[in-house]
Design an enzyme around this catalytic site. Structure first.
Site, PDB file in Angstrom:
ATOM      1  CD  GLU A 238     -47.003 -28.838  75.470  1.00 15.35           C
ATOM      2  OE1 GLU A 238     -46.937 -29.787  76.484  1.00 15.35           O
ATOM      3  OE2 GLU A 238     -45.789 -29.064  74.639  1.00 15.35           O
TER       4      GLU A 238
ATOM      5  CD  GLU B 114     -42.808 -25.993  75.693  1.00 16.25           C
ATOM      6  OE1 GLU B 114     -42.507 -27.029  75.907  1.00 16.25           O
ATOM      7  OE2 GLU B 114     -43.661 -25.235  76.262  1.00 16.25           O
TER       8      GLU B 114
HETATM    9  C1  BGP Z   1     -43.693 -29.362  77.494  1.00 14.29           C
HETATM   10  C2  BGP Z   1     -44.195 -28.231  78.523  1.00 14.29           C
HETATM   11  C3  BGP Z   1     -42.823 -27.496  79.011  1.00 14.29           C
HETATM   12  C4  BGP Z   1     -41.752 -28.363  79.300  1.00 14.29           C
HETATM   13  C5  BGP Z   1     -41.555 -29.424  78.215  1.00 14.29           C
HETATM   14  C6  BGP Z   1     -40.567 -30.321  78.543  1.00 14.29           C
HETATM   15  O1  BGP Z   1     -44.824 -30.226  77.458  1.00 14.29           O
HETATM   16  O2  BGP Z   1     -44.812 -27.163  77.926  1.00 14.29           O
HETATM   17  O3  BGP Z   1     -43.274 -26.754  80.348  1.00 14.29           O
HETATM   18  O4  BGP Z   1     -42.030 -29.071  80.601  1.00 14.29           O
HETATM   19  O5  BGP Z   1     -42.715 -29.958  77.994  1.00 14.29           O
HETATM   20  O6  BGP Z   1     -41.054 -31.306  79.572  1.00 14.29           O
HETATM   21  P1  BGP Z   1     -40.143 -32.277  80.578  1.00 14.29           P
HETATM   22  O7  BGP Z   1     -39.386 -31.260  81.545  1.00 14.29           O
HETATM   23  O8  BGP Z   1     -40.978 -33.110  81.198  1.00 14.29           O
HETATM   24  O9  BGP Z   1     -39.188 -33.092  79.566  1.00 14.29           O
END
Ligand code: BGP
Length: 491
Positions: free
Chosen positions: A170, A387
């Site tokens: 990202e 993800e």
């Molecule tokens: C994405 C990242 C992850 C994780 C996810 C959820 O942007 O790649 O590492 O953090 O988001 O994010 P959050 O924990 O802020 O909800």
């Protein structure tokens, strides 16, 4: 497209789940590991939720065997994890820390021995602090060179064992959060510097892919992009144009460089007019345009898209303000931002058709199919979902369980849309839910949980770090065992 019947998931579909080093490992200064910018940043008072940091996280560094055993029990086919650069090269470059490298090799061996395909992310935000101090991090080309050095170490050691590699996680999130919104390290708020640093990361990404193709010819590599499709709020052509502009700013700016080697022309012209365009040297262009620097697949992290309406010259309404201030990840232009070139072009608004999570992220399974369709037809690369998941407050109930029916509902809805996308003809290698175990959220501590496996841990660093399988664990186990057939049963 409309289908009377859906195709099944591909035979070797990689059903998996994901994590990131800083969020799970802990052992932040053990066995020779150097500090990362997150080790430093999280300890500055007020930067993270209730001052949480990754010193211990969920202690995966010491408990990886237990975690992999649970993956095996679940039947997981793939595990996406990231390597902490400063565990392998404590100084960011130079001397290799053998103990750090050995940890990742042991993890990979454990995964392979248990039938789980490793998917290795090279950079998930934890830049070595040494590079930040020495060169100013991603603002220097020397950091791109150091990244290439680091990648070489990993390709040489693990290239024969790991087939799937992710370069940058990202870039479209860590660059704006780090250099524009100051929510991540190095906490800068300067658009010119943001675009400059972003260009350096593009160079690092291209160098890493090029080198990979030389050293790991049998493998596959690509960046993971946080893609959300942009919708116009109405059919007013001005809103449609606003959505085009937002797609350019939020998505094409990165995707076009990754997938075609070229910066998108309208945005280059716009940023040049505004004095914000990065300096692109002739040798940068040759590197970016080199066919060997093209990814083999595009990683897709999907949480939500965005809806925009036409320009906002006047001050935003209270409702708009509230929406844009919900969460730093929404990255809406804010009025107090010194420079917001997007403001005359588009304005992020809530989508009236979509529900939101407790953290204000819109829940949009159909948008997932839209996203995959757009990416496939624009860039024609295989996609790998790296993800997707629901952040929620999970409760350990008196029966010692976690009844996360809401997570099952969320994942099922998204996977059904994924299956429709597969039936449409989108080429998908696998799906890694975020996340495998519960883990430390960068900015939300342990309150916002995503895992199939609960971890007994809270913001006060209490809890025994015990792993407990949630209801969603058993549900996903069935999905994997039936290669997705169970998704449509009992809907
Ligand atoms: C994405 C990242 C992850 C994780 C996810 C959820 O942007 O790649 O590492 O953090 O988001 O994010 P959050 O924990 O802020 O909800």
């Amino acid at each position: 497209m409309y289908h009377q019947q859906l195709d099944g998931f591909p035979k070797d579909f990689l059903w998996g789940a994901a994590s990131a080093a800083y969020q799970v490992e802990g052992a932040w200064n053990e066995d020779g590991k150097g500090p990362s910018i997150w080790d430093h940043f999280a300890k500055i008072p007020g930067k993270t939720f209730e001052g949480t940091n990754g010193d211990v996280a969920v202690d995966h560094y010491h408990r990886y065997k237990e975690d992999v055993a649970l993956m095996k029990e679940m039947g997981m086919k793939a595990y996406r994890f990231s390597v902490a650069w400063s565990r392998v090269l404590p100084d960011g470059e130079g001397e290799v820390n053998e103990a750090g490298l050995a940890f990742y090799e042991a993890l990979v061996d454990e995964l392979l021995a248990n039938g789980v395909e490793p998917v290795l992310t090279l950079f998930h935000w934890d830049l070595p602090q040494a590079l930040q101090d020495r060169y100013g991090g991603w603002e220097s080309r020397k950091t791109a060179d150091a990244f290439e050095t680091y990648c070489r170490v990993l390709y040489e050691r693990l290239g024969k064992k790991v087939k799937y590699w992710v370069t940058m996680n990202e870039q479209n999130v860590f660059i704006p959060l780090g250099y524009r919104w100051a929510a991540h390290p190095p906490a800068v708020t300067d658009l010119k510097r943001m675009y400059a640093a972003n260009h350096i990361v593009n160079l690092a990404n291209a160098k890493a892919i090029k080198l990979f193709h030389q050293l790991v010819p049998e493998g596959m590599i690509g960046p993971s992009f946080g893609y959300g499709p942009i919708y116009p709020l109405t059919a007013d052509p001005n809103d449609v144009l606003a959505a085009e502009n937002a797609e350019a700013f939020n998505n094409e700016w990165w995707l076009s460089v990754y997938c075609t080697g070229k910066y998108p022309r309208f945005l280059v012209k716009q940023l040049t007019e505004l004095g914000l365009a990065p300096e692109i040297l002739p040798e940068d262009r040759s590197l970016l345009e080199d066919a060997a620097a093209r990814p083999d697949f595009l990683g897709v992290n999907y949480y939500h898209g965005g809806t925009v309406k036409t320009n906002r010259i006047a001050a935003p309404s209270d409702e708009e303000k509230e929406f844009s201030e919900t969460d730093p990840y929404l990255m809406q232009p804010k009025d107090d931002q010194a420079q917001s070139p997007e403001v005359p072009m588009f304005n992020g608004v809530a989508n009236p058709y979509l529900e939101k999570t407790a953290w204000g992220w819109e829940i949009d399974p159909v948008g997932f199919r839209v996203a995959l369709r757009r990416l496939q037809s624009r860039y024609d690369l295989p996609l790998f979902i790296t993800e997707n998941g629901l952040g929620a407050v999970d409760e350990l109930t008196e029966d010692g369980k976690i009844h996360d029916a809401y997570r099952v509902e969320y994942l099922r809805a998204h996977l059904l849309e994924l299956q429709k996308a597969v039936t449409d003809g989108v080429e998908i290698l696998g799906y890694c839910a975020w996340s495998y175990t519960d883990l430390l959220s960068w900015l939300n501590g342990y309150k916002k949980r995503y895992g199939f496996v609960y971890v007994d841990r809270n913001e006060q660093e209490e809890g025994q770090l015990t792993r407990i399988k949630k209801d969603s664990f058993y549900w996903y186990q069935q999905v994997i065992a039936t290669n997705g057939v169970s998704l449509v049963e009992n809907v």
